[in-house]
Design an enzyme around this catalytic site. Structure first.
Site, short mmCIF file in Angstrom:
data_model
loop_
_atom_site.label_atom_id
_atom_site.label_comp_id
_atom_site.label_asym_id
_atom_site.label_seq_id
_atom_site.Cartn_x
_atom_site.Cartn_y
_atom_site.Cartn_z
N HIS A 1 0.68 -1.29 -0.08
CA HIS A 1 0.08 0.03 0.06
C HIS A 1 0.77 1.31 -0.15
O HIS A 1 0.58 1.94 -0.85
CB HIS A 1 -0.89 0.02 1.25
CG HIS A 1 -1.83 1.02 1.42
ND1 HIS A 1 -3.00 1.27 0.93
CD2 HIS A 1 -1.77 2.52 1.87
CE1 HIS A 1 -3.75 2.25 1.18
NE2 HIS A 1 -2.67 3.09 1.54
N GLU A 2 1.61 1.31 0.92
CA GLU A 2 2.73 2.50 1.27
C GLU A 2 3.70 2.53 -0.15
O GLU A 2 4.00 3.58 -0.46
CB GLU A 2 3.53 2.46 2.36
CG GLU A 2 2.55 2.40 3.65
CD GLU A 2 1.56 3.59 3.51
OE1 GLU A 2 1.96 4.80 2.99
OE2 GLU A 2 0.50 3.57 4.32
N HIS B 1 1.81 4.58 -2.90
CA HIS B 1 2.10 5.90 -2.61
C HIS B 1 3.39 6.58 -3.05
O HIS B 1 3.60 7.51 -3.73
CB HIS B 1 1.67 6.19 -1.28
CG HIS B 1 0.25 6.32 -0.69
ND1 HIS B 1 -0.91 6.72 -1.50
CD2 HIS B 1 -0.20 5.50 0.34
CE1 HIS B 1 -1.83 6.17 -0.90
NE2 HIS B 1 -1.45 5.66 0.23
#
Length: 378
Positions: free
Chosen positions: A26-27, A30
């Site tokens: 997920h990170e 980003h």
């Protein structure tokens, strides 16, 4: 001491392994999109709290493993905290070389892309896992033929007959009786549309499965839908179906659509009074499920990782400040208005979002521990 070590290895380790993979992906979503858009990144952290160890890369980003391994974050230069609240004072005083690289100074569509990248990375992870498992292992199926219909059941009232071959449920293709069972079981007290074939031709039936509570192999109570049919035991041919690479793409996308649709329906049940709070789970329940699934083997744990990754991606897109969906909501409003919301409005939103997320965490933690305690008494 032995019991503690067993608990640690059986529940905590599988849970942290699953969570770490999901959070990292997920990170990283980003991070990569932010890097591609020239954003200055201060920190990439797995976990929260005090840093256990870390290192700086050539771009000046601090990569760190933190003490509380229940999440993570990417912090951009110019953020006040891990929730990406802009530090207006720092942004205003940024030197001319740094200012264009600040996240807050990027075009609104670049910021939208960075925000969406995290949940999208979770969806991509889910797709890759499910696709690989489908290609690698295939699917064992049983012919989707109804063997018997219980007298007085929902199925009998709706007109389902023995010998009917189920073709689809709610638009989802039924390739085996196990598909039919799952599609019905995940729709307690919700209308479903069943397409079937019988000697007289094609039929479409709409019915509402009744809710029933069953206990799984681990002793967990599940609320499922039932209509009162069983498979045709004369259809004993269990076949291994291996789709081709192209067909597997469609099957995987259909599976993702199914998970998203059923998750949304599950959450919607709470707004119409059909929800069961015992079915809601927080960290404790996820850890318990992770440990139980781990006993079934690595493939089952990988499959659980795909499911949780997709659900975390969906949850993060909810329009709640503090979550990715809250930031996305702010930026979409900015794109429509042509200017951002005032910092006062954003700050109020962040406080509301923080309170809401904290309340949800406390509720699910209490819910997990309460029902776990009640089960020990029963």
């Amino acid at each position: 001491m032995f019991e503690f070590i067993y608990w640690l290895l059986s529940y905590v380790v599988p849970f942290l392994a699953v969570l770490t993979v999901i959070v990292f992906v997920h990170e990283m979503g980003h991070y990569l999109v932010a890097r591609w858009n020239g954003v200055a990144i201060q920190t990439f952290s797995i976990g929260f709290g005090r840093e256990l160890f870390g290192w700086d890369d050539r771009q000046g980003t601090r990569w760190r493993i933190s003490a509380i391994p229940l999440g993570g974050y990417v912090r951009f230069v110019g953020d006040m905290n891990a929730a990406s609240t802009p530090d207006t004072e720092l942004i205003a005083k940024a030197d001319p070389e740094l200012a264009p690289r600040l996240f807050a100074n990027k075009h609104v569509w670049q910021r939208i892309a960075v925000v969406v990248a995290g949940p999208l990375a979770n969806v991509i992870l889910t797709f890759l896992i499910l696709y690989a498992l489908l290609l690698g292992y295939g699917r064992y199926t049983i012919p989707p033929v109804v063997g018997s219909v219980i007298e007085g059941s929902v199925a009998e009232s709706a007109g389902i007959e023995a010998g009917d071959r189920i073709v689809a449920v709610d638009g989802y293709a039924v390739r085996g009786f196990e598909d039919f069972q799952r599609l019905v079981a995940t729709s307690p007290q919700r209308p479903v549309t069943i397409a079937l074939e019988r000697d007289s031709g094609a039929e479409t039936i709409v019915l509402t499965p009744e809710a029933a509570e069953v206990e799984d192999r681990f002793g967990n109570t599940q609320r499922i839908g039932r209509i009162g049919v069983s498979r045709d035991v004369s259809q004993t041919d269990v076949t291994l179906y291996r789709p081709g690479p192209v067909e597997a793409i469609g099957m995987t996308l259909e599976e993702i659509r199914f998970i998203i649709q059923r998750t949304a329906a599950f959450l919607g049940d709470f707004f119409v009074g059909r929800g069961d709070v015992e079915q809601l789970g927080g960290p404790v329940k996820v850890a318990q499920v992770s440990g139980q699934v781990a006993t079934l083997g690595i493939v089952a744990l990988i499959n659980l990782t795909a499911l949780l990754s997709l659900n975390i991606g969906i949850f993060n897109l909810l329009p709640v400040p503090m979550l990715d969906g809250g930031h996305l909501m702010y930026y979409l409003v900015e794109a429509v208005r042509g200017r951002p919301l005032s910092m006062k409005v954003q700050e109020i939103g962040f406080r509301f979002g923080f309170a809401l997320v904290l309340a949800l965490m406390v509720f699910t933690l209490f819910n997990d521990t309460l029902f776990a305690y009640l089960r020990t008494l029963s």
